[in-house]
Design a protein around this motif. Structure first.
Motif, short mmCIF file in Angstrom:
data_model
loop_
_atom_site.label_atom_id
_atom_site.label_comp_id
_atom_site.label_asym_id
_atom_site.label_seq_id
_atom_site.Cartn_x
_atom_site.Cartn_y
_atom_site.Cartn_z
N TYR A 106 0.83 -1.21 0.00
CA TYR A 106 0.00 0.00 0.00
C TYR A 106 0.86 1.26 0.00
N SER A 107 1.97 1.23 0.72
CA SER A 107 2.85 2.41 0.79
C SER A 107 3.45 2.74 -0.56
N VAL A 108 3.57 1.74 -1.44
CA VAL A 108 4.14 1.95 -2.76
C VAL A 108 3.07 2.26 -3.79
N LEU A 109 1.98 1.51 -3.77
CA LEU A 109 0.98 1.56 -4.85
C LEU A 109 -0.28 2.35 -4.49
N ASN A 110 -0.47 2.63 -3.20
CA ASN A 110 -1.62 3.40 -2.75
C ASN A 110 -2.95 2.75 -3.15
N GLU A 111 -2.97 1.43 -3.21
CA GLU A 111 -4.19 0.68 -3.53
C GLU A 111 -4.90 0.33 -2.23
N GLU A 112 -6.14 0.78 -2.08
CA GLU A 112 -6.88 0.61 -0.83
C GLU A 112 -7.06 -0.86 -0.46
N LYS A 113 -7.17 -1.73 -1.46
CA LYS A 113 -7.43 -3.14 -1.13
C LYS A 113 -6.28 -3.73 -0.33
N TYR A 114 -5.04 -3.28 -0.60
CA TYR A 114 -3.91 -3.81 0.17
C TYR A 114 -3.99 -3.35 1.62
N LEU A 115 -4.33 -2.11 1.82
CA LEU A 115 -4.49 -1.59 3.17
C LEU A 115 -5.63 -2.31 3.89
N ASN A 116 -6.74 -2.49 3.20
CA ASN A 116 -7.91 -3.11 3.83
C ASN A 116 -7.65 -4.56 4.23
N VAL A 117 -7.03 -5.33 3.34
CA VAL A 117 -6.74 -6.72 3.66
C VAL A 117 -5.70 -6.80 4.77
N GLY A 118 -4.70 -5.92 4.72
CA GLY A 118 -3.71 -5.88 5.78
C GLY A 118 -4.34 -5.59 7.14
N LEU A 119 -5.23 -4.63 7.18
CA LEU A 119 -5.89 -4.28 8.45
C LEU A 119 -6.82 -5.39 8.93
N GLU A 120 -7.58 -5.97 8.03
CA GLU A 120 -8.51 -7.03 8.43
C GLU A 120 -7.77 -8.23 9.00
N THR A 121 -6.68 -8.61 8.36
CA THR A 121 -5.95 -9.80 8.83
C THR A 121 -5.16 -9.51 10.10
N LEU A 122 -4.58 -8.33 10.20
CA LEU A 122 -3.85 -7.99 11.43
C LEU A 122 -4.83 -7.86 12.60
N ASN A 123 -5.98 -7.27 12.37
CA ASN A 123 -6.98 -7.16 13.44
C ASN A 123 -7.49 -8.54 13.86
N PHE A 124 -7.60 -9.45 12.90
CA PHE A 124 -8.01 -10.82 13.22
C PHE A 124 -6.97 -11.50 14.11
N LEU A 125 -5.70 -11.33 13.77
CA LEU A 125 -4.64 -11.87 14.62
C LEU A 125 -4.69 -11.26 16.01
N THR A 126 -4.82 -9.95 16.06
CA THR A 126 -4.83 -9.25 17.34
C THR A 126 -5.95 -9.76 18.23
N LYS A 127 -7.14 -9.88 17.67
CA LYS A 127 -8.29 -10.35 18.43
C LYS A 127 -8.05 -11.72 19.02
#
Length: 342
Positions: free
Chosen positions: A206-227
């Protein structure tokens, strides 16, 4: 919690060939030899410790680890993984995950080092390996490749790196879309080891390509791990005695330092990309796992040797101090210290 640690064990485990894979308590276990996997990680850590301390000893052992990777790379660009004490290859071909780590760490060495001998040698290695990243099927190996490519974005290899990040990140997201369920936000039907690297790689994308889907999947999976990893208000790592398969119970043991290290890394990257301070809590808890904020309330850091115990078992702490555990501790130490200096 300890924020200053000794580096003795890194030098104890390293000889003129590379870093030994295992240790019997605090002593190198020659019988288990070396791996490309561990020498890749050691290269990354040693170069960062040289940056952090300016101690030339870390530059010297970086050269040793890079020479090992040159020795173990096959003529076709893939790597052997296992090498005996007599320097004989013990396998024909490494796993995808070991290959991905080697690509990631040689890419980092090329991008980060100012030493000509390191820059030129690492460039040769990742160039030979580069065509294979498009054949990778392991989600974890793909994440290592994406991280390696991110290191190359600001180099002469930048255009290829950016294009390749898109290809590999799309592949990782497709794994997620195919596997995702209401109760399962992950890339495959099992959660195993080094889990933090997967969402971290998509934050980098996401930091390179600014594609929201990368940010969204990254957040969803990290939040799942955190939970699921902090249900008890400390990091409870998924054990390697079966891992966590969708629809089954999480394996309780063995908890391994590599997983704590990957979570330190993931929260550091998440904080950097999103700017959210909410990740500080989990970053510090993941770092604290090494020093007693864990299911045993016991520190895995050995004050005497500077080593890290190999994990938490159903019988207590595993008192062996191998290289994967040590490098996980040292890599986390680097992140914590760089965070303080920002």
């Amino acid at each position: 919690m300890i924020n200053k640690i000794k580096f003795d064990h890194l030098f104890r485990l390293t000889d003129s060939t590379g870093i030994f894979q295992h240790a019997s308590f605090g002593l190198p276990d020659y019988s288990k030899g070396y791996t490309t996997d561990d020498n890749s990680r050691a290269l990354f850590v040693a170069l960062n410790l040289f940056k952090l301390t300016h101690d030339p000893r870390f530059l010297n052992i970086s050269e040793t680890y890079l020479s090992f990777l040159k020795y173990t790379q096959r003529d076709d660009g893939w790597w052997h993984n296992y090498v005996g004490y007599n320097k004989n290859y013990l396998d024909e071909k490494s796993s995808e995950d070991a290959f991905g780590r080697a690509f990631m760490c040689t890419s980092y060495a090329f991008s980060a080092s100012n030493e000509r001998r390191i820059k030129k040698s690492s460039q040769e290695l990742f160039h030979k390996a580069y065509p294979y990243i498009f054949t990778l099927k392991s989600p974890r190996a793909i994440s290592f490749a994406i991280i390696g490519l991110r290191f190359l974005v600001d180099t002469d290899f930048g255009k290829n790196a950016v294009d390749s990040i898109e290809i590999m990140s799309d592949r990782l997201c497709e794994y997620y879309y195919k596997t995702k369920k209401a109760d399962w936000h992950w890339f495959e039907e099992i959660i195993a080891y080094s889990n933090g690297s997967l969402p971290a790689s998509l934050f980098f994308a996401y930091s390179v390509l600014n594609e929201e889907k990368y940010l969204n999947v990254g957040l969803e999976t990290l939040n799942f791990l955190t939970k699921n990893l902090f249900e008890k208000r400390y990091l409870k790592i998924i054990g390697n005695e079966g891992w966590w398969v969708h629809g089954k119970n999480k394996a309780e043991f063995d908890e391994q330092p590599v997983d704590a290290g990957s979570m330190v890394f993931a929260y550091k990257v998440a904080k950097k990309i999103t700017g959210s301070s909410e990740y500080d809590k989990y970053l510090n808890l993941s770092w604290g796992w090494f020093f007693g904020k864990n299911s045993l309330n016991m520190s895995l850091y050995d004050n005497e040797t500077g080593g890290c115990f190999d994990g938490i078992t159903r019988y207590g702490v595993n008192e062996n101090e191998g290289s994967e555990s040590l490098i996980s501790l040292l890599g986390s130490y680097i992140i914590i210290n760089n965070t303080k200096n920002e």
